[in-house]
Every structure is written in structure tokens, then in C-alpha cells.
Design an enzyme around this catalytic site. Structure first.
Site, PDB file in Angstrom:
ATOM      1  CB  VAL A  49      -0.581  -4.396   2.704  1.00  0.00           C
ATOM      2  CG1 VAL A  49      -1.542  -5.246   3.547  1.00  0.00           C
ATOM      3  CG2 VAL A  49       0.347  -3.595   3.608  1.00  0.00           C
ATOM      4  CB  CYS A  50      -3.324  -7.551   0.585  1.00  0.00           C
ATOM      5  SG  CYS A  50      -4.665  -8.669   0.164  1.00  0.00           S
ATOM      6  CB  SER A  51      -3.556  -8.169  -4.283  1.00  0.00           C
ATOM      7  OG  SER A  51      -4.461  -7.111  -4.056  1.00  0.00           O
TER       8      SER A  51
END
Length: 266
Positions: free
Chosen positions: A123-125
Site C-alpha cells: 500500500v502506498c510507498s
């Protein structure tokens, strides 16, 4: 799900899952300074699936402070206690992504568990942490809109306009809130669409945001500039000077080793 969601492969219904005896182990990585919703959003969805065991993993069990510096989460298991989870989920962070990328123990664990996982997701970075482990080489992937560019430096193929990207058993999600969409898609894969829809209703996940600036393509130029400045400010971390050096050094060694292996095999 969004129109860019990866294709569905699972066909099991809720009844099929209930009859199965095997427990699906889901390991959600925690590290100091992670973004809480990246981990907790998917957790709230996946914990409602029958026949699953959700673990929060770190190098050792104990408290882990989120990037706010206020919220504290608890790692329930150590990496060594979780050698072969079915699902591995790596969250991102505002200022500590690079620190996680430089964490040799985490990177080694990710490489090892990816060999036997059914799904390795981020998720995300968190996608950059997978990339630092060498898992995204040659794979299309997405991440937070501010962090898209570094993906290419690790051999991934950035998909800037995709909210969820699947490549084999690797699935990456865009920024923070995309973790919920990823979790519902994964719920459908693990336990079938019916169970995923039941969980969606239980959580009343029916987003109707009052504003429509959740992607750079929709936000005004002023909002984009302001958000970028704020994100870069939030991402400042004095440890990055050391962590970046470790990540780049490891990346260089991997490149040299790959070239040598290619020469030996030719």
C-alpha cells in the site's frame, strides 16, 4: 471496485471457504513511522474473512509508533515466527519509507517469504520497500503519486494512473486510502465475491467524498503544488542520508551480482 482493478481469478464462494480446513495466514508488516491507515485499513477488511489469521509482524513483538508520533500499534509476531505467510502486506510511510528500505532484516524476510506467498502486496510507498527487496524488477506497479518516479530506479514499471496494479502474485496499491480497495479485491480472491460484498456491507464502505481532488489529475494546480510541498516537508528525515546510501549500495551490489551470474551462464 474501480475500473482499473486487476482481473479476478478466485472463484470460491463463502460456503466453499467455510468448508476449507486450511487457515490463510496474513502478515501485515509494521515498522517505526509507518502510515497507520496503510496497515489498519486492510486489517479491518481482512480480519473479517473466515479461516484467516492476521498477524502484525516486526523484527520482534512489541509497540510500533506510527508516523504521527501519537498512535502506537502492536506487532504480535517476529519475522522469524512467520516464515511462510500466505499473504504479505507492506504499508508505506511519510518519512520512514527509506529507513524501511534500508532495513536489511526486513528486506531479507520479504525476499524469503515472497518465495512461498500466494500474494505479496503493498500500500502506498510500501511498493518502494518491495522494490528495495528486488521484488518489483520488471513488474508494473503503482504507489503514492509523489513516490512514482523512484519505482523506475528499481526496475519497476510505474503505472501512475492506476489505483491497483496486479503483476502475477504481486499487487500494489496507490496512496493510503487505496489500501481499502486493495483489501476488498484481495478478500474476493481469498474468499469469493459474496464474502467480500458481505464485508463491504458490514463496514458500510460506500465512499461519497465531499470533494473530488483525490488524484493529481483531478486536483487544481494550486492544490497539487501545495500538497506536494507538504508531502515533501512531511517526508524529511535526518536518517535518510544514511538509509539512502545503504539502499543505493545494496542496489549496486545486486546489479553487479546479476551481471556476473549472466556471464557465468552464457
Amino acid at each position: 471496485m474501480t475500473s482499473d482493478a486487476p482481473g479476478r481469478t478466485g472463484t470460491r464462494t463463502t460456503d466453499d471457504a467455510a468448508q476449507g480446513s486450511a487457515v490463510t495466514q496474513i502478515a501485515i508488516v509494521l515498522y517505526e513511522g509507518l502510515t497507520a491507515l496503510d496497515a489498519i485499513g486492510p486489517y479491518e477488511v481482512l480480519r473479517m474473512l473466515p479461516g484467516t489469521e492476521v498477524r502484525f509482524v516486526n523484527r520482534r513483538p512489541g509497540p510500533v509508533t506510527a508516523d504521527s508520533g501519537v498512535l502506537v500499534l502492536g506487532a504480535t509476531h517476529a519475522y522469524e515466527e512467520t516464515p511462510s505467510p500466505n499473504v504479505v502486506l507492506v504499508p508505506g510511510s511519510e518519512a520512514n519509507t527509506v529507513t524501511a528500505m534500508a532495513d536489511g532484516e526486513l528486506v531479507r524476510w520479504l525476499r524469503q517469504v515472497h518465495k512461498t506467498s500466494d500474494w505479496t502486496v503493498s500500500v502506498c510507498s510500501g511498493a518502494l520497500v518491495l522494490a528495495a527487496a528486488g521484488l518489483l524488477e520488471g513488474h508494473p506497479a503503482t504507489t503514492h503519486w509523489v513516490a512514482q518516479k523512484p519505482l523506475a530506479a528499481f526496475g519497476a514499471i510505474p503505472q501512475r494512473d492506476r489505483r491497483i496494479v496486479r503483476s502475477g502474485k504481486i499487487v500494489t496499491a496507490a496512496g493510503v486510502s487505496a489500501g481499502l480497495d486493495l483489501a476488498f479485491w484481495l478478500a474476493g480472491e481469498l474468499r469469493g465475491q459474496e464474502r467480500a460484498e458481505i464485508v463491504q456491507l458490514l463496514l458500510e464502505y460506500d465512499p461519497h467524498p465531499p470533494f473530488d481532488s483525490g488524484h493529481p489529475s483531478k486536483a487544481s494546480q494550486h492544490v497539487r503544488r501545495t500538497a506536494r510541498r507538504e508531502m515533501l516537508r512531511r517526508a524529511r528525515n535526518p536518517r535518510n542520508a544514511v538509509s539512502v546510501s545503504k539502499v543505493l549500495w545494496r542496489r549496486a551490489l545486486q546489479t553487479v551480482r546479476r551481471r556476473l551470474a549472466k556471464k557465468r551462464s552464457s
